[in-house]
Motif scaffolding. Structure first.
Motif, short mmCIF file in Angstrom:
data_model
loop_
_atom_site.label_atom_id
_atom_site.label_comp_id
_atom_site.label_asym_id
_atom_site.label_seq_id
_atom_site.Cartn_x
_atom_site.Cartn_y
_atom_site.Cartn_z
N GLU A 145 0.83 -1.21 0.00
CA GLU A 145 0.00 0.00 0.00
C GLU A 145 0.87 1.26 0.00
N GLU A 183 2.49 1.62 -3.46
CA GLU A 183 1.50 2.06 -4.45
C GLU A 183 1.21 3.55 -4.30
N ARG A 184 1.17 4.03 -3.07
CA ARG A 184 0.94 5.45 -2.81
C ARG A 184 2.06 6.29 -3.41
N ALA A 214 4.14 5.32 -5.85
CA ALA A 214 4.13 5.18 -7.31
C ALA A 214 3.10 6.11 -7.93
N SER A 215 1.96 6.23 -7.28
CA SER A 215 0.92 7.15 -7.77
C SER A 215 1.39 8.59 -7.71
N LEU A 216 2.05 8.94 -6.62
CA LEU A 216 2.58 10.30 -6.49
C LEU A 216 3.65 10.56 -7.54
N ASP A 255 3.89 9.24 -10.46
CA ASP A 255 3.23 9.40 -11.75
C ASP A 255 2.61 10.79 -11.89
N GLU A 256 1.97 11.27 -10.82
CA GLU A 256 1.35 12.59 -10.84
C GLU A 256 2.38 13.70 -11.06
N PRO A 270 9.78 6.79 -9.57
CA PRO A 270 9.41 6.24 -8.26
C PRO A 270 10.64 5.65 -7.57
#
Length: 348
Positions: free
Chosen positions: A323, A326-327, A329-331, A333-334, A339
């Motif tokens: 989790e 993933e948090r 990785a999302s950041l 990408d944004e 990452p």
């Protein structure tokens, strides 16, 4: 199963993300230092996967100014007051402790107040900056109101994060990093993320009834350590931070870090004390730890777990769950940054 991220890789990612939202190279580096320190010392609520995400969200929403200067308001030989201009707390906190250490180097003691900043995360990091310079460090922050007065039902003061650190020779550091309540909000968030109930006796709901639901801390009442004594310590530390700093807000006026579009008005106090000539602070602290350890088979000093975790993290990295990764990785990408790289336990 958790995977590990090297400290250098965590620092690189955090600094890249902060620069992507407008922080200077220097301030991004300072903030990344504090975030990685927290992760290494097993304080994930103040580390990269939590506080970095919060900082970016606050900058994007307008509650924190990524480019805010730290402005001297008062400058005396041993004391200063800084205005952080609604910038990020770890920038202001690092600046303040560096100034305190410089004053202590010249005069034996230095104290710096900060007004108008956002959450500064783990106080142990700043106290440790002074310890790294061979001094005794003290760091205190106020925050949003979480604690009611004895007999009261309304939150009037924070749980006042505070830390004391000193070099301790072979033991590395004596590190006392805590708050004035029986459990911190960061620990409660970890319970919530894991789907766990709180232990009994750490939280009451908004009506004053005991609860074990960790999601209620933002509106509930945190129980102070030692009953009225813990509340009294909160008031004493609020005098040292919000009251003394002279900012517009203190006590129950400080804002929540989770309201990303609102400024917080946090205040800090950073103190550094250089030992007197002939006093070997590290050797005496080492002796103190030795006496504690010799007092019983399970005896230990404050911060031992954190210091041990930091030593392990130097070569092993920080364990991150799916989790958390993933948090990040999302950041990444944004923000269009790489990452953090991970290492599986089997590959080490």
């Amino acid at each position: 199963m958790s995977r590990h991220v090297a400290l250098g890789e965590l620092h690189r990612f955090a600094a890249d993300a902060l620069r992507a939202v407008g922080m200077s190279v220097e301030h991004a580096g300072w903030t990344a230092d504090g975030l990685v320190w927290a992760d290494a010392h097993d304080l994930p609520a103040h580390g990269v996967s939590s506080k970095l995400v919060q900082c970016v969200a606050r900058v994007r929403a307008g509650g924190t100014d990524a480019t805010a200067p730290v402005v001297p308001v008062l400058e005396r030989p041993a004391y200063a007051v800084l205005d952080a201009c609604d910038g990020w707390g770890q920038v202001a906190g690092t600046d303040a402790m560096r100034r305190a250490v410089a004053k202590a180097g010249a005069l034996g003691v230095g104290a710096v107040s900060v007004r108008r900043t956002s959450s500064a995360a783990a106080m142990g990091y700043y106290a440790d900056l002074a310890a790294s310079a061979g001094m005794l460090g003290i760091a205190v922050t106020n925050g949003p109101p979480l604690v009611a007065a004895p007999g009261g039902t309304r939150r009037v003061v924070s749980n006042m994060g505070h830390a004391v650190a000193a070099p301790a020779g072979e033991h590395g550091r004596v590190l006392y990093d805590t708050a004035t309540t029986t459990m911190s909000t960061g620990q409660m968030d970890l319970h919530r993320e894991r789907g766990e109930e709180l232990p009994e006796g750490v939280l009451r709901d908004a009506q004053g009834e005991p609860t074990r639901d960790p999601s209620l801390w933002s509106t509930g009442l945190l129980e102070p350590i030692g009953g009225h004594r813990g509340f009294g310590l909160s008031i004493a530390l609020e005098l040292l931070t919000g009251v003394l700093a002279g900012g517009e807000r203190f006590g129950d006026e400080v804002g929540l870090p989770t309201r990303h579009d609102e400024t917080q008005g946090v205040s800090l106090m950073m103190i550094a004390v250089a030992p007197a000539e002939g006093v070997d602070l590290a050797a005496r602290a080492q002796e103190l730890v030795d006496r504690v350890v010799a007092s019983g088979p399970d005896a230990r000093t404050p911060g031992l777990r954190a210091v041990t975790a930091a030593a392990r993290a130097e070569w092993e990295g920080v364990p991150y769950g799916d989790e958390q990764l993933e948090r990040l990785a999302s950041l990444a990408d944004e923000l269009d940054v790489a990452p953090p790289g991970v290492t599986s336990p089997a590959a080490r």
